[in-house]
Design an enzyme around this catalytic site. Structure first.
Site, mmCIF file in Angstrom:
data_model
loop_
_atom_site.group_PDB
_atom_site.id
_atom_site.type_symbol
_atom_site.label_atom_id
_atom_site.label_comp_id
_atom_site.label_asym_id
_atom_site.label_seq_id
_atom_site.Cartn_x
_atom_site.Cartn_y
_atom_site.Cartn_z
ATOM 1 N N ASN A 19 0.753 -1.247 0.017
ATOM 2 C CA ASN A 19 -0.056 0.404 0.539
ATOM 3 C C ASN A 19 1.068 1.417 0.155
ATOM 4 O O ASN A 19 1.554 1.531 0.923
ATOM 5 C CB ASN A 19 -0.818 0.336 1.351
ATOM 6 N N ARG A 28 -2.932 -2.569 -3.471
ATOM 7 C CA ARG A 28 -3.362 -1.512 -2.698
ATOM 8 C C ARG A 28 -3.617 0.001 -4.387
ATOM 9 O O ARG A 28 -2.624 0.346 -4.022
ATOM 10 C CB ARG A 28 -4.133 -0.939 -1.853
ATOM 11 N N HIS A 72 -12.678 3.428 -0.044
ATOM 12 C CA HIS A 72 -12.778 2.736 1.005
ATOM 13 C C HIS A 72 -13.517 1.537 0.709
ATOM 14 O O HIS A 72 -13.561 0.181 2.242
ATOM 15 C CB HIS A 72 -13.472 3.305 2.399
ATOM 16 N N ARG A 89 -9.093 16.832 4.544
ATOM 17 C CA ARG A 89 -10.301 16.915 3.256
ATOM 18 C C ARG A 89 -11.546 16.986 3.104
ATOM 19 O O ARG A 89 -11.934 17.152 3.935
ATOM 20 C CB ARG A 89 -10.420 15.042 2.572
ATOM 21 N N GLU A 108 -7.966 -4.069 5.679
ATOM 22 C CA GLU A 108 -8.053 -4.432 3.997
ATOM 23 C C GLU A 108 -6.577 -4.934 4.109
ATOM 24 O O GLU A 108 -6.750 -5.405 2.600
ATOM 25 C CB GLU A 108 -7.949 -2.823 3.372
#
Length: 398
Positions: free
Chosen positions: A9, A94, A182, A242, A381
């Site tokens: 990742n 990822r 996600h 964000r 994940e």
């Protein structure tokens, strides 16, 4: 030799990785996890074994700074030295954006890589970093199988109407639509709901992935039917840096009246907004919680974050036609009892009854009574990437 998968990742200055043993039938088994951070400036490598014990902690500040390529070569050397009978069978990555074409893990070849590069405009701050290790490994280890696993793929099950913006059809045909992100986290939560309550597998569940990036997803029968992120990872909830959902007119105002260039406006929305922008202090919820009693700006940032979760939760309950459970996951969702408490108190209208003691201890169930339940479920994940990589390689071999 025991085949293992390397899961990567990659960020702009970091490279997270995990190593999994590959069994033929059982779930991949994690044997190492680690992180290169400070790439390009003062690199540091930290690796832990399956028990969480540190096995390597090297700082390279005294050496010339290096980037992702050197980090991958050092990681390859470390794996050779600590192989313990392992054989690196493949690498899973990822990748934030799979666009409309990729709704499942895929083995990367030249055509796939070119297709993923064409999606960079849809995720300009994530996709280039996700793809860089793929290019490096294709050049350095051309025979090593690589698989891309996508944060958008899980949301491919959403009804077409949930994917649309009210824009001219020609723009939709060019890919301007709601994708959602996600997805690797939501796919993992969906895969283990039955371990917490078998009824939830077929139920109506909202999952709150709350961390530096944050979103909510509505699951019906363990499939995504709506989510708060849309075309980009800017949409929905306020996040660490964000902005979350914003009137598009604000962007025009920034360009026309504030004389910001497109790149500068993008930087404001991605890196200077959210918890950091509202508080003027930090994007870290832990720091904001510590300051909230004395600093109104910290308190305001937290309150806005919780308020927006409540509003978005209401919209997803409407999309589901009711709710059977709410799941908290991600760094904030799993670890910040105060955020969970505030969200659940605000959602009393839906029947949630907070169990203060269970919430303080981390659950897993943090509600009581006959109404919908709220759960704290750690996400994984990387395991989903390992599963997806094995699946894609198995299909390729068939």
């Amino acid at each position: 030799m025991i085949p293992v998968l390397l899961v990567l990742n990659a960020g702009s200055s970091s490279l997270k990785f995990q190593v999994f043993e590959l069994g033929e039938t059982e779930d991949p088994h994690r044997v190492f996890r680690g992180l290169f951070e400070g790439l390009g400036s003062s690199p540091r490598l930290l690796i832990r074994d399956s028990t969480g014990s540190v096995v390597t902690d090297d700082a390279f500040g005294g050496e010339a700074a290096f980037g992702h390529e050197e980090a991958l070569l050092r990681l390859a050397a470390w794996l050779r030295e600590h192989s313990g009978g392992f054989h690196l069978a493949a690498v899973g990555h990822r990748v934030v954006h799979g666009g409309m074409a990729f709704c499942a893990p895929v083995r990367v070849d030249g055509d796939v890589l070119r297709a993923l590069e064409s999606l960079v405009p849809l995720a300009p701050l994530h996709q280039p970093h996700n793809l860089e290790p793929i290019r490096i490994l294709r050049r350095r280890f051309p025979d090593l199988p690589q698989v891309a696993c996508f944060d958008t793929a899980f949301h491919g099950s959403q009804p077409k109407i949930a994917q649309l913006y009210a824009l001219p059809h020609a723009m939709t045909e060019r890919g301007v639509r709601r994708y959602g992100f996600h997805g690797l986290s939501y796919a993992y939560i969906a895969s283990i709901l039955g371990e917490y309550d078998p009824a939830l597998v077929a139920g109506r569940v909202v999952v709150a992935h709350l961390g530096s990036g944050a979103s909510l997803c509505a699951l019906n029968q363990s499939m995504s039917v709506a989510t708060t992120m849309g075309f980009s990872a800017l949409d929905g909830l306020p996040m660490g840096t964000r902005c979350g959902s914003i009137d598009a007119g604000v962007v025009f105002y920034m360009l026309r009246e504030m004389n910001l260039g497109a790149a500068e406006a993008e930087r404001v929305l991605y890196t200077q907004s959210g918890l950091l922008g509202v508080s003027g202090l930090s994007n870290d919820m832990r720091k904001l919680r510590a300051l909230a009693a004395a600093d109104p700006n910290a308190r305001r940032a937290i309150d806005l974050f919780v308020y927006r979760i409540g509003r978005e939760l209401g919209s997803l309950v409407a999309a589901l036609g009711g709710i059977d459970a709410l799941v908290f996951t991600g760094g904030i969702g799993e670890n910040d009892a105060a955020t969970r408490s505030e969200v659940l108190r605000g959602a009393a209208w839906a029947g949630f009854a907070l169990d203060e003691a269970a919430n303080a201890s981390g659950g897993p169930c943090v509600t009581r009574g006959p109404g919908p339940a709220a759960w704290v479920i750690p996400t994984d994940e990387e395991l989903m990437i390992a599963r997806g990589t094995r699946e894609a390689l198995g299909q390729a071999q068939r």
